[in-house]
Design an enzyme around this catalytic site. Structure first.
Site, mmCIF file in Angstrom:
data_model
loop_
_atom_site.group_PDB
_atom_site.id
_atom_site.type_symbol
_atom_site.label_atom_id
_atom_site.label_comp_id
_atom_site.label_asym_id
_atom_site.label_seq_id
_atom_site.Cartn_x
_atom_site.Cartn_y
_atom_site.Cartn_z
ATOM 1 N N LYS A 84 27.411 3.765 -109.008
ATOM 2 C CA LYS A 84 28.764 3.719 -109.570
ATOM 3 C C LYS A 84 28.782 2.851 -110.821
ATOM 4 O O LYS A 84 28.187 1.761 -110.849
ATOM 5 C CB LYS A 84 29.744 3.165 -108.522
ATOM 6 C CG LYS A 84 31.220 3.257 -108.929
ATOM 7 C CD LYS A 84 32.120 2.776 -107.799
ATOM 8 C CE LYS A 84 33.598 2.891 -108.161
ATOM 9 N NZ LYS A 84 34.479 2.409 -107.068
ATOM 10 N N SER A 159 38.373 5.412 -105.823
ATOM 11 C CA SER A 159 37.934 5.458 -107.201
ATOM 12 C C SER A 159 36.497 5.943 -107.375
ATOM 13 O O SER A 159 36.063 6.255 -108.482
ATOM 14 C CB SER A 159 38.058 4.064 -107.824
ATOM 15 O OG SER A 159 37.185 3.141 -107.170
ATOM 16 N N SER A 183 37.993 3.022 -101.634
ATOM 17 C CA SER A 183 37.340 3.769 -102.709
ATOM 18 C C SER A 183 35.946 4.289 -102.380
ATOM 19 O O SER A 183 35.382 5.051 -103.143
ATOM 20 C CB SER A 183 37.274 2.924 -103.982
ATOM 21 O OG SER A 183 38.560 2.749 -104.524
#
Length: 508
Positions: A84, A159, A183
């Site tokens: 990420k 997210s 997330s």
């Protein structure tokens, strides 16, 4: 079926076994996944940056070490991973999905990044995300939305939608995400993958660009429970560079996952949270949840209805605490030291440069949360809003403590709906915030939680997730339950749910 297709279908554990026995090289495995990214990522947009040359070089190092007779650096040495884009990486950009950090290359690696490298895990690149991890759909990325591989007209969650989508699209067998209010878990639920939020402090936050410091937690993402456990043990553990890091041994999650795969949950008590589920949840999600409870009971677990009365206030309290911490953390992006700098005029003052840079560099959702947090922390409102929200947080933690005095784990749906169409909720912040209804309580209390696939909704054929929550540092029992449930679902379904991903089936 081509060799490349066979490789990308394997689990991380299977790939590691083949690499370490030298049946296949790490370079071959890495190249197969890079080829897959080239093939499907234009439709998925899981990646913001692809590090092909560094990935192949890292894979070659693993192969050379194995050829020289050295033992693997870790059980996952040579296995590719998607990271990420909120973790600092010294050899590639770290943007956090924001224009304000476009092209920024940190001078150091995050602890998670460094541990992956030392373990011989091959980092394929950085994945897309809601800007600064603020969102539930990955539509708030400054670089465009990520698409759900099950149906590319729908969101992959957020997210960390890029990390979850990379798994579901078979672009990577492993990924890393962060979980501030769901997330990791919510994207896992809507993409049919596994996502784990470790105990707060169980995985170092050093080099993780902060959203809300008391809530953020990095964790593993995978397609199987065992793969998640293997990755968990690589990245977890005490870090003196993180003042919130827990100085205690990492729970034996791999052993627990292997034990759980045997399918025996006799002697375990599973708490069914009465405040999570039922009215207001998509009927197909509720049906899958009830079926999951029956499965757990069939494995020998005792189901106990548990009330956590303050969970109903978690969402409201979270959206006071998180924006307050956001307004403080994002003040560092001042156009003075790094990142974007907008000069509104040649003789502009520092304050004018800051204002112009933040106006151009931050997206609408980030600005919204900064304003909410600044208001909540302002004179005359601090006690009424932020202070009260922290009191609610204490009550939520007490609910967990009371519940875990009765049961070993708690369960709930992970998300109230399946993946919704891209654009459906992007202009309705309150509707978007409700996606984290089930996941937020675990972040508020800091205990461990994870999502595992629980089936497909009959109405739309999209994945549904089961959330399993455990006490702080109780990851071992959580992984045991998850692995048992996964094994039972696979046996009933004739194989893993993820092998039936339909949106990209013509290219798999």
């Amino acid at each position: 079926m081509s060799t490349d297709t066979e490789l990308i279908r394997l689990t991380a554990a299977e790939l590691a076994a083949k690499i370490h026995s030298r049946e296949v090289s790490a370079v071959e495995v890495t190249q197969a996944h890079l080829d897959r990214i080239t093939q499907v990522d234009p439709a998925v947009h899981a990646f913001l940056h692809i590090a092909a040359e560094p990935a192949l070089a890292a894979a070659a190092e693993v192969d050379a070490a194995l050829a020289g007779g050295k033992p693997p650096a870790s059980p996952l040495a040579g296995v590719p991973l998607a990271l990420k884009d909120v973790f600092a990486t010294s050899d590639m950009p770290t943007t956090c999905g924001s224009k304000i950090l476009e092209g920024w290359r940190p001078p150091y690696d995050a602890t998670v990044t460094a541990r992956l490298r030392r373990a011989g895990v091959v980092i394929l690149g950085k994945t897309n995300m809601d800007e600064f991890a603020m969102g539930s759909s990955t539509e708030h990325s400054a670089y465009g939305p990520t698409h759900n591989p099950w149906d590319t007209t729908r969101i992959p969650g957020g997210s960390g939608g890029g990390s979850a989508a990379s798994l579901a699209a078979f672009e990577a067998p492993l990924a890393i995400g962060t979980d501030t209010g769901g997330s990791i878990r919510q994207p896992a639920a809507v993409t049919g993958t596994v996502g784990v939020k470790p105990t707060y402090g169980g995985v170092s936050r050093y080099g993780l660009v902060a959203c809300a410091s008391s809530l953020d937690q990095g964790g593993p993402c995978a397609r199987t429970v065992l793969d998640a456990a293997l990755l968990h043990e690589v990245i977890a553990g005490y870090d003196p560079l993180d003042s919130t890091s827990i100085d205690t041994p990492v729970p034996a999650v791999v052993e627990a996952a292997r034990r759980g795969a045997g399918g025996d949950l006799r002697g375990l008590r599973v708490g069914v949270v009465s405040e999570l589920g039922g009215e207001g949840y998509q009927p197909q999600v509720e049906a899958s949840y009830r079926a999951a409870l029956s499965t757990l009971e069939s494995l020998g677990a005792e189901l106990v209805t548990v009330s956590c009365p303050h969970f109903r206030y978690a969402l409201a309290a979270y959206y006071l605490i998180l924006p307050s911490e956001v307004s403080s953390n994002l003040a560092r992006f001042d156009a003075m030291r790094y990142g974007l700098r907008v000069m509104p005029a040649p003789d502009a003052s520092a304050e004018e440069v800051m204002a112009a840079t933040r106006e151009a560099g931050f997206g609408d959702e980030v600005k919204r949360r900064i304003m909410l947090g600044t208001y909540a922390l302002s004179s005359g409102y601090y006690d009424a809003y932020y202070g009260k929200a922290q009191q609610v947080r204490t009550l939520i933690a007490r609910d967990f403590t009371a519940a875990f005095g009765q049961v070993d784990v708690l369960v709930s749906p992970t998300a109230p709906t399946t993946a919704f169409p891209i654009g459906e909720k992007v202009d309705d912040p309150l509707a978007m915030y409700l996606n984290d209804l089930c996941t937020i309580p675990a972040n508020m209390a800091g205990n461990a939680a994870m999502s595992v696939p629980s089936g497909l909704a009959e109405s739309d054929g999209l994945p549904v997730g089961l959330q399993i929550m455990a006490p702080a540092l109780g990851e071992a029992v959580m992984y045991r339950v998850a692995a048992a449930f996964e094994a039972a679902r696979n046996a009933a379904d004739g194989g893993p749910l993820i092998q039936r991903v339909n949106g990209l089936e013509a290219t798999v």
